[in-house]
Design an enzyme around this catalytic site. Structure first.
Site, PDB file in Angstrom:
ATOM      1  N   ASP A   1       0.827  -1.212   0.000  1.00 16.03           N
ATOM      2  CA  ASP A   1       0.000   0.000   0.000  1.00 16.03           C
ATOM      3  C   ASP A   1       0.866   1.269   0.000  1.00 16.03           C
ATOM      4  OD1 ASP A   1      -2.300   1.453  -0.016  1.00 16.03           O
ATOM      5  OD2 ASP A   1      -2.799   1.117   2.098  1.00 16.03           O
TER       6      ASP A   1
ATOM      7  N   GLU B   1       0.987 -13.774  11.828  1.00 13.80           N
ATOM      8  CA  GLU B   1       1.527 -12.630  12.558  1.00 13.80           C
ATOM      9  C   GLU B   1       1.380 -11.408  11.652  1.00 13.80           C
ATOM     10  OE1 GLU B   1       2.515 -12.594  15.674  1.00 13.80           O
ATOM     11  OE2 GLU B   1       2.043 -14.734  15.798  1.00 13.80           O
TER      12      GLU B   1
ATOM     13  N   HIS C   1       2.885   3.654  -8.714  1.00 15.09           N
ATOM     14  CA  HIS C   1       2.663   2.238  -9.067  1.00 15.09           C
ATOM     15  C   HIS C   1       3.867   1.688  -9.824  1.00 15.09           C
ATOM     16  CE1 HIS C   1      -1.264   2.397  -7.467  1.00 15.09           C
ATOM     17  NE2 HIS C   1      -1.806   3.147  -8.410  1.00 15.09           N
TER      18      HIS C   1
ATOM     19  N   LEU D   1      11.157 -20.468  -4.864  1.00 16.64           N
ATOM     20  CA  LEU D   1      10.143 -19.557  -4.304  1.00 16.64           C
ATOM     21  C   LEU D   1       8.922 -19.428  -5.211  1.00 16.64           C
ATOM     22  CD1 LEU D   1       9.496 -17.093  -2.246  1.00 16.64           C
ATOM     23  CD2 LEU D   1      10.363 -15.672  -4.098  1.00 16.64           C
TER      24      LEU D   1
ATOM     25  N   GLY E   1       0.321   5.565  -4.242  1.00 19.41           N
ATOM     26  CA  GLY E   1      -0.228   6.873  -4.625  1.00 19.41           C
ATOM     27  C   GLY E   1       0.320   7.981  -3.741  1.00 19.41           C
ATOM     28  N   ARG E   2       0.317   7.740  -2.422  1.00 25.20           N
ATOM     29  CA  ARG E   2       0.805   8.768  -1.495  1.00 25.20           C
ATOM     30  C   ARG E   2       2.305   9.017  -1.676  1.00 25.20           C
ATOM     31  NH1 ARG E   2      -1.499   6.054   3.586  1.00 25.20           N
ATOM     32  NH2 ARG E   2      -2.035   4.497   2.014  1.00 25.20           N
TER      33      ARG E   2
ATOM     34  N   TRP F   1     -11.355  -1.931  -8.917  1.00 30.37           N
ATOM     35  CA  TRP F   1     -12.007  -1.536 -10.171  1.00 30.37           C
ATOM     36  C   TRP F   1     -12.706  -0.195 -10.033  1.00 30.37           C
ATOM     37  CZ3 TRP F   1     -10.407  -4.143 -14.193  1.00 30.37           C
ATOM     38  CH2 TRP F   1     -10.065  -5.493 -14.068  1.00 30.37           C
TER      39      TRP F   1
ATOM     40  N   SER G   1      -8.349  -5.179   4.747  1.00 25.27           N
ATOM     41  CA  SER G   1      -8.870  -4.812   3.422  1.00 25.27           C
ATOM     42  C   SER G   1      -9.254  -6.007   2.553  1.00 25.27           C
ATOM     43  CB  SER G   1      -7.856  -3.933   2.670  1.00 25.27           C
ATOM     44  OG  SER G   1      -7.621  -2.749   3.374  1.00 25.27           O
TER      45      SER G   1
ATOM     46  N   SER H   1      -7.138  -5.553  -6.040  1.00 24.94           N
ATOM     47  CA  SER H   1      -8.274  -6.179  -5.350  1.00 24.94           C
ATOM     48  C   SER H   1      -9.537  -6.085  -6.210  1.00 24.94           C
ATOM     49  CB  SER H   1      -8.522  -5.485  -4.006  1.00 24.94           C
ATOM     50  OG  SER H   1      -9.140  -4.232  -4.210  1.00 24.94           O
TER      51      SER H   1
HETATM   52  C1  FPP Z   1      -1.960   0.344  -3.348  1.00 23.68           C
HETATM   53  O1  FPP Z   1      -1.431   1.627  -3.258  1.00 23.68           O
HETATM   54  C2  FPP Z   1      -1.334  -0.358  -4.463  1.00 23.68           C
HETATM   55  C3  FPP Z   1      -1.998  -0.912  -5.513  1.00 23.68           C
HETATM   56  C4  FPP Z   1      -3.464  -0.908  -5.638  1.00 23.68           C
HETATM   57  C5  FPP Z   1      -1.257  -1.535  -6.634  1.00 23.68           C
HETATM   58  C6  FPP Z   1      -0.090  -2.356  -6.237  1.00 23.68           C
HETATM   59  C7  FPP Z   1       0.612  -2.836  -7.427  1.00 23.68           C
HETATM   60  C8  FPP Z   1       1.954  -2.853  -7.571  1.00 23.68           C
HETATM   61  C9  FPP Z   1       2.887  -2.413  -6.505  1.00 23.68           C
HETATM   62  C10 FPP Z   1       2.584  -3.355  -8.824  1.00 23.68           C
HETATM   63  C11 FPP Z   1       2.361  -4.805  -9.012  1.00 23.68           C
HETATM   64  C12 FPP Z   1       3.194  -5.353 -10.074  1.00 23.68           C
HETATM   65  C13 FPP Z   1       2.839  -6.320 -10.948  1.00 23.68           C
HETATM   66  C14 FPP Z   1       3.840  -6.830 -11.867  1.00 23.68           C
HETATM   67  C15 FPP Z   1       1.472  -6.860 -11.021  1.00 23.68           C
HETATM   68  P1  FPP Z   1      -2.423   2.875  -3.389  1.00 23.68           P
HETATM   69  O2  FPP Z   1      -2.439   3.323  -4.793  1.00 23.68           O
HETATM   70  O3  FPP Z   1      -3.756   2.509  -2.832  1.00 23.68           O
HETATM   71  O4  FPP Z   1      -1.711   3.926  -2.501  1.00 23.68           O
HETATM   72  P2  FPP Z   1      -2.444   5.114  -1.714  1.00 23.68           P
HETATM   73  O5  FPP Z   1      -3.201   4.462  -0.586  1.00 23.68           O
HETATM   74  O6  FPP Z   1      -1.313   5.939  -1.250  1.00 23.68           O
HETATM   75  O7  FPP Z   1      -3.345   5.822  -2.673  1.00 23.68           O
END
Ligand code: FPP
Length: 256
Positions: free
Chosen positions: A36, A223, A53, A147, A39-40, A85, A212, A81
């Site tokens: 998470d 844990e 991202h 892994l 964006g921030r 969408w 979430s 998730s």
């Molecule tokens: C949440 O941060 C992050 C996501 C919804 C996307 C996570 C995806 C990746 C890190 C890339 C995955 C890579 C592949 C190859 C599939 P947020 O945008 O909700 O952050 P915020 O809470 O600060 O807005």
């Protein structure tokens, strides 16, 4: 004797020192991460959310190698998730295109490290190009034995449990399953994560203290470890700190 695999992440001395502090006989088998704060992280730097991202995607490889180096067996990353969408169309499109960049760039090294790619989530609804990128990576790593790098993509725990319950009810109606056979292990086999083991450790970045809708059945005895750091700034060192903390915990599973 060197208890851990050779470090592949750039030979940083700091990582080696942290790895040396870990108990080799108490490494979590399955680590799950809610990545998470992308964006921030971007907004704090005056960048568009999608830059977060992209940076988050680059971090996937680093943490995968960090997990592999200490012998974690399964690393599940919550990448998208069933609720995501609801985000703006452009952001969803950007996220859906990340596998097209990630896998071609990283697959060689993942294969060299014997990593197996898997996906937990619903294929329906994902664009064909996203599915193809992931399916190609799954196929290319199918025979690897190291892994398991498992992407939770288009995944939601409530939907997973409801769909499991419906299939179970159907199997009971048709006589395939008798009510007396239904126990935790049987129910688990109706979930999308089957046959992966439950996570031993859940890491969530960005300071949010929530699950979430992520693996709510599977996390029953995991844990939990939270950090204020956003996912793009979560480094190998932080990952090892989480493992160290995990090793300090006494897991009692309801016992004494
Ligand atoms: C949440 O941060 C992050 C996501 C919804 C996307 C996570 C995806 C990746 C890190 C890339 C995955 C890579 C592949 C190859 C599939 P947020 O945008 O909700 O952050 P915020 O809470 O600060 O807005």
């Amino acid at each position: 004797m060197i208890p851990f695999k050779k470090w592949f992440g750039g030979g940083k001395q700091q990582n080696d020192e942290l790895i040396a502090k870990l108990a080799a006989d108490n490494i979590p088998n399955h680590v799950a991460v809610i990545m998470d704060g992308n964006g921030r992280w971007a907004q704090k730097r005056g960048l568009p959310r999608v830059a977060g991202h992209h940076s988050g995607m680059k971090n996937v490889k680093k943490i995968t190698m960090a997990a592999d180096a200490i012998g974690v067996k399964v690393l599940t990353l919550y990448a998208f998730s069933t609720e995501n969408w609801k985000r703006p169309k452009e952001e969803v499109e950007y996220l859906m295109k990340l596998p097209l960049e990630f896998f071609p760039k990283e697959i060689e090294e993942l294969i060299a490290n014997n990593v197996q790619i898997r996906m937990t989530g619903w294929q329906e609804g994902l664009p064909d190009y996203t599915l193809k990128a992931i399916q190609d990576a799954i196929d290319q790593t199918r025979n690897n034995t190291g892994l398991i790098l498992n992407f939770a993509l288009n995944y939601g725990s409530r939907k997973e449990m409801l769909s499991g319950v419906k299939r179970l009810a159907q199997d009971m109606r048709t006589g395939k399953i008798d009510e007396n056979q239904v126990d935790e292990s049987l129910f688990s086999s109706y979930l999308l994560t089957h046959p992966l083991p439950d996570p031993d450790l859940l890491i969530r970045t960005s300071g949010e203290l929530r699950i979430s809708n992520f693996m709510m059945w599977q996390l029953a005895y995991s844990e939990l470890w939270f950090t204020d750091l956003c996912w793009p700034e979560f480094s190998e060192q932080h990952f090892y700190e989480a493992i160290q903390e995990y090793q300090r915990r006494a897991r009692r599973y309801g016992g004494l």
